[in-house]
Scaffold this active site. Structure first.
Site, PDB file in Angstrom:
ATOM      1  N   HIS A   1     -36.537 -37.799  14.876  1.00  7.93           N
ATOM      2  CA  HIS A   1     -36.863 -36.650  15.919  1.00  7.93           C
ATOM      3  C   HIS A   1     -38.024 -37.169  16.714  1.00  7.93           C
ATOM      4  O   HIS A   1     -39.010 -37.730  16.352  1.00  7.93           O
ATOM      5  CB  HIS A   1     -37.113 -35.595  15.012  1.00  7.93           C
TER       6      HIS A   1
ATOM      7  N   HIS B   1       1.681 -67.163  16.775  1.00 11.79           N
ATOM      8  CA  HIS B   1       1.100 -66.106  17.589  1.00 11.79           C
ATOM      9  C   HIS B   1       1.809 -66.581  19.146  1.00 11.79           C
ATOM     10  O   HIS B   1       2.414 -65.530  19.961  1.00 11.79           O
ATOM     11  CB  HIS B   1      -0.310 -65.897  17.964  1.00 11.79           C
TER      12      HIS B   1
END
Length: 430
Positions: free
Chosen positions: A323, A415
């Site tokens: 904070h 691929h």
């Protein structure tokens, strides 16, 4: 509080140190409990509840009768406050939902991203020295908005075997059905592995003591995702000569009362302000029921005198607080310079308590300097983003050759071939 006056930057690393917790001694105890829960399920959980929470339990799941009783006994003003907070939290988090946007990255190649909720999530709600019913709102509200189909909430029971009524009321307001009377390490194990009563979840959220934190990190290695690494709560306040010393002291103490391993940091351009804040701390401490805890925290805490507010924000960014309260006259300018913080509060009236309860932002935030890499809980925390793509024949012609060349360069011939066969098919039809 230890006071540093115009420290050299070489001292900043020491200023930014948090209280060190040696968790090595915890790990064997934590892993032993987790293994026991994994192997014996509900039986082990009940034994640990009797040992640690002093509650002898029959059923682990909270019954509808217990929920109704909680709604009947809860203070009406508190229930109204819970509903108001829920409305604000709901508004803020619902605005974070993302619409689907399709992008044509090349002719015939269309890509988009879709948000999908995590189906089963587990929420841990501490119930020890302070039953954190507000955390129910902070975690369950975005989970409901995200569309998580199963929300499992675990919280320690009281010695009489019942759950704090405010926790059950908050769960009822948000719409959480499955609430279990389980605390500590055993709760994390039950949600991570699943038991006869508790469903296994995919991600666990929520704060806790050092045992709970160690358990979350342990199960995150192999079983489930967790929200973030987290530790004791902390606040950094930046103040100048015009700040309100009473407000600043109150903000520091609001975090100091969390636990003895918490920390607060005051950075100020005014030595008089540091003195005034310390005087106010002494005055306000005397009135706090949890003053012994706050006093221990203040032993871990620091006040730093700096030359100007630019240096103050630099030190704050180095500290990366959970904070951050900017209570200076130039808070708007400094806000633009914030780089590392969990949640930021601007001006004299934006106390950190507002964010903890009812402004709408989330109070589940990164601590211990993790604000350099993590953000607080939000809608995305309960979502997975899945990407899609569609390629037409035109898309193959647009990027096909590039895919072939790149796959070949990586020596991944399968691929390359997945694209080549499609290109060959297109070429054969012409």
């Amino acid at each position: 509080m230890k006071v540093y006056k115009n420290p050299d930057r070489s001292e900043w690393a020491d200023i930014c140190l948090r209280p060190h917790l040696d968790v090595s001694s915890l790990n064997s105890a934590v892993s032993g409990i987790l293994d026991d829960v994994r192997l014996r399920g509900d039986e082990a959980v009940k034994e640990y509840e009797a040992k640690f929470d002093h509650a002898v339990l029959g059923e682990l799941m909270v019954s509808e009768e217990e929920k109704a009783e909680a709604m009947a006994v809860i203070d009406r003003e508190l229930l109204d406050a819970i509903r108001l907070a829920h409305d604000n939290i709901h508004k803020f988090h619902k605005a974070q939902l993302m619409s689907v946007c399709k992008v044509e990255t090349a002719p015939g190649v269309v890509c988009w991203q879709k948000q999908l909720p995590i189906e089963r999530v587990g929420l841990y709600i501490p119930g020890g020295t302070a039953p954190l019913f507000s955390t129910v709102l902070m975690l369950a509200t975005p989970a409901k908005i995200a569309g998580c189909s199963e929300i499992v909430l675990c919280t320690p029971p009281m010695a009489d075997g019942k759950v704090n009524p405010a926790i059950l009321a908050a769960a009822n307001v948000v719409g959480v059905d499955k609430v279990f009377k389980i605390g500590g390490v055993q709760a994390i194990g039950a949600m991570a592995y699943g038991t006869q009563s508790v469903p296994k979840v995919y991600k666990i959220f929520g704060p806790g003591n050092q045992y709970v934190m160690a358990a979350k990190q342990h199960v995150s290695l192999h079983e489930v995702a967790i929200d973030m690494p987290a530790g004791p709560s902390e606040v950094c306040v930046i103040a100048d000569a015009e700040s309100n010393a009473e407000f600043v002291a109150a903000d520091l103490l609001s975090q100091a009362e969390h636990g003895i391993d918490s920390q607060v940091l005051l950075i100020s351009t005014s030595e008089d302000m540091i003195d005034s804040v310390q005087q106010q701390i002494e005055l306000q401490l005397a009135k706090l029921p949890r003053r012994e805890i706050a006093m221990k925290t203040l032993e871990n805490s620091k006040a730093v005198l700096v030359s100007d507010t630019d240096e103050a924000i630099e030190l704050s960014n180095a500290y990366a607080p959970e904070h951050l309260i900017i209570a200076t006259a130039d808070y708007e300018r400094l806000a633009e310079k914030v780089v590392n913080a969990g949640s930021v509060f601007l001006g004299d009236y934006a106390c950190e308590s507002a964010g903890d309860y009812a402004s709408g932002t989330n109070h589940t935030l990164p601590t211990h300097g993790y604000a350099t890499a993590y953000n607080g809980v939000n809608i995305d925390s309960f979502m997975r983003k899945v990407t899609f793509q569609h390629l037409s024949a035109e898309g193959i012609r647009s990027i096909g050759r590039a895919v072939e060349v790149m796959a070949a360069a990586e020596h991944l011939d399968a691929h390359r071939n997945a694209m080549s066969v499609r290109m060959a098919k297109l070429n054969s039809t012409h």
